[in-house]
Write an enzyme that holds these catalytic residues in place. Structure first.
Site, PDB file in Angstrom:
ATOM      1  CD  GLU A 189       0.803  -2.135   2.667  1.00 17.51           C
ATOM      2  OE1 GLU A 189      -0.366  -2.544   2.843  1.00 17.51           O
ATOM      3  OE2 GLU A 189       1.426  -1.435   3.505  1.00 17.51           O
ATOM      4  CG  ASN A 190       1.658  -9.342  -2.912  1.00 19.07           C
ATOM      5  OD1 ASN A 190       1.373 -10.434  -2.409  1.00 19.07           O
ATOM      6  ND2 ASN A 190       1.683  -9.146  -4.206  1.00 19.07           N
ATOM      7  CD  GLU A 239      11.285   5.200   1.952  1.00 16.46           C
ATOM      8  OE1 GLU A 239      10.407   4.416   1.547  1.00 16.46           O
ATOM      9  OE2 GLU A 239      11.446   5.490   3.147  1.00 16.46           O
ATOM     10  CB  CYS A 250      14.559   2.321   2.261  1.00 16.63           C
ATOM     11  SG  CYS A 250      13.069   1.527   1.630  1.00 16.63           S
ATOM     12  CE1 TYR A 254      -0.777  -9.287   4.692  1.00 14.88           C
ATOM     13  CE2 TYR A 254       0.363  -9.329   6.802  1.00 14.88           C
ATOM     14  CZ  TYR A 254      -0.812  -9.195   6.072  1.00 14.88           C
ATOM     15  OH  TYR A 254      -1.992  -8.977   6.708  1.00 14.88           O
ATOM     16  CG  ASN A 314       3.537   2.465   0.924  1.00 12.13           C
ATOM     17  OD1 ASN A 314       2.985   3.452   0.421  1.00 12.13           O
ATOM     18  ND2 ASN A 314       3.185   2.003   2.099  1.00 12.13           N
ATOM     19  CB  CYS A 361      12.507   0.751   6.634  1.00 11.75           C
ATOM     20  SG  CYS A 361      12.860   0.008   5.021  1.00 11.75           S
ATOM     21  CB  CYS A 408       9.763   0.930   1.177  1.00 10.20           C
ATOM     22  SG  CYS A 408       9.751  -0.009   2.706  1.00 10.20           S
TER      23      CYS A 408
HETATM   24  N1  THU Z   1       7.117   1.847   4.284  1.00 10.19           N
HETATM   25  C1  THU Z   1       7.692   2.612   3.307  1.00 10.19           C
HETATM   26  O1  THU Z   1       7.146   2.753   2.193  1.00 10.19           O
HETATM   27  N2  THU Z   1       8.875   3.209   3.577  1.00 10.19           N
HETATM   28  C2  THU Z   1       9.545   3.081   4.747  1.00 10.19           C
HETATM   29  O2  THU Z   1      10.677   3.552   4.856  1.00 10.19           O
HETATM   30  C3  THU Z   1       8.911   2.426   5.886  1.00 10.19           C
HETATM   31  C4  THU Z   1       7.680   1.651   5.598  1.00 10.19           C
HETATM   32  C5  THU Z   1       5.847   1.163   3.991  1.00 10.19           C
HETATM   33  C6  THU Z   1       5.943  -0.329   3.928  1.00 10.19           C
HETATM   34  C7  THU Z   1       4.513  -0.728   4.224  1.00 10.19           C
HETATM   35  O3  THU Z   1       3.774  -0.707   3.017  1.00 10.19           O
HETATM   36  C8  THU Z   1       4.012   0.371   5.133  1.00 10.19           C
HETATM   37  O4  THU Z   1       4.893   1.459   4.969  1.00 10.19           O
HETATM   38  C9  THU Z   1       3.953  -0.014   6.606  1.00 10.19           C
HETATM   39  O5  THU Z   1       5.162  -0.523   7.025  1.00 10.19           O
END
Ligand code: THU
Length: 143
Positions: free
Chosen positions: A49-50, A60, A99, A53, A47, A96, A58
């Site tokens: 991030e930025n 996946e 994904c 936001y 994952n 999630c 993610c």
């Molecule tokens: N995240 C994932 O990489 N995969 C998921 O299936 C659920 C959430 C990440 C997104 C964010 O960077 C962090 O987990 C918290 O939500």
């Protein structure tokens, strides 16, 4: 299960390796994924991030989009390892909903296996159909 234990362990190893590269200054929640395609290729992702936001992605989807960009199309399995920052996997982190839908685009839901890594080297295997029942996919649009 469609895939053998050796392949599962290889995918878990790759997911854990990519988890170490997660860029998560905002959530501190690190996820790694390893996507296996029908052609035998394995692509990892983490994952990212930025500060704004919503542009974050993610692990996946990062892995799947990387692979699709390289020409791979049919997703066979994906391993996912997520937990708060730190070396240990302390929980089972299922993909999630977004994904799951992206997996649906490139997979047969009844065949594609999702390996969720848990604490102490344990893991659980689900089909995509179990995690995304009655899904909408390319076939709905005649594709
Ligand atoms: N995240 C994932 O990489 N995969 C998921 O299936 C659920 C959430 C990440 C997104 C964010 O960077 C962090 O987990 C918290 O939500």
């Amino acid at each position: 299960m469609n895939i053998d234990t050796e392949t599962i362990e290889k995918l878990i190893g790759t997911a854990l390796e990519y988890r170490l590269r997660a860029y998560t200054p905002y959530s501190g929640y690190n996820v790694g994924a390893a996507a296996l395609f029908e052609d035998g290729s394995v692509t990892g992702g983490c994952n990212v991030e930025n500060a704004a936001y919503s542009p974050g992605i993610c692990a996946e989807r990062n892995a799947i989009y990387k692979a699709v960009s390289e020409g791979h199309r049919k997703l066979k399995a994906i391993a996912v390892a997520g937990s708060p920052a730190g070396d240990e996997i302390s929980q089972y982190a299922c993909p999630c909903g977004v994904c799951r839908q992206v997996m649906r685009e490139f997979a047969d839901p009844g065949e594609c296996e999702i390996i969720v890594v848990g604490p102490a080297g344990e893991y659980r295997v689900h089909t995509l159909a179990e995690l995304l029942p009655e899904s909408f996919g390319p076939d709905n649009l005649g594709k």
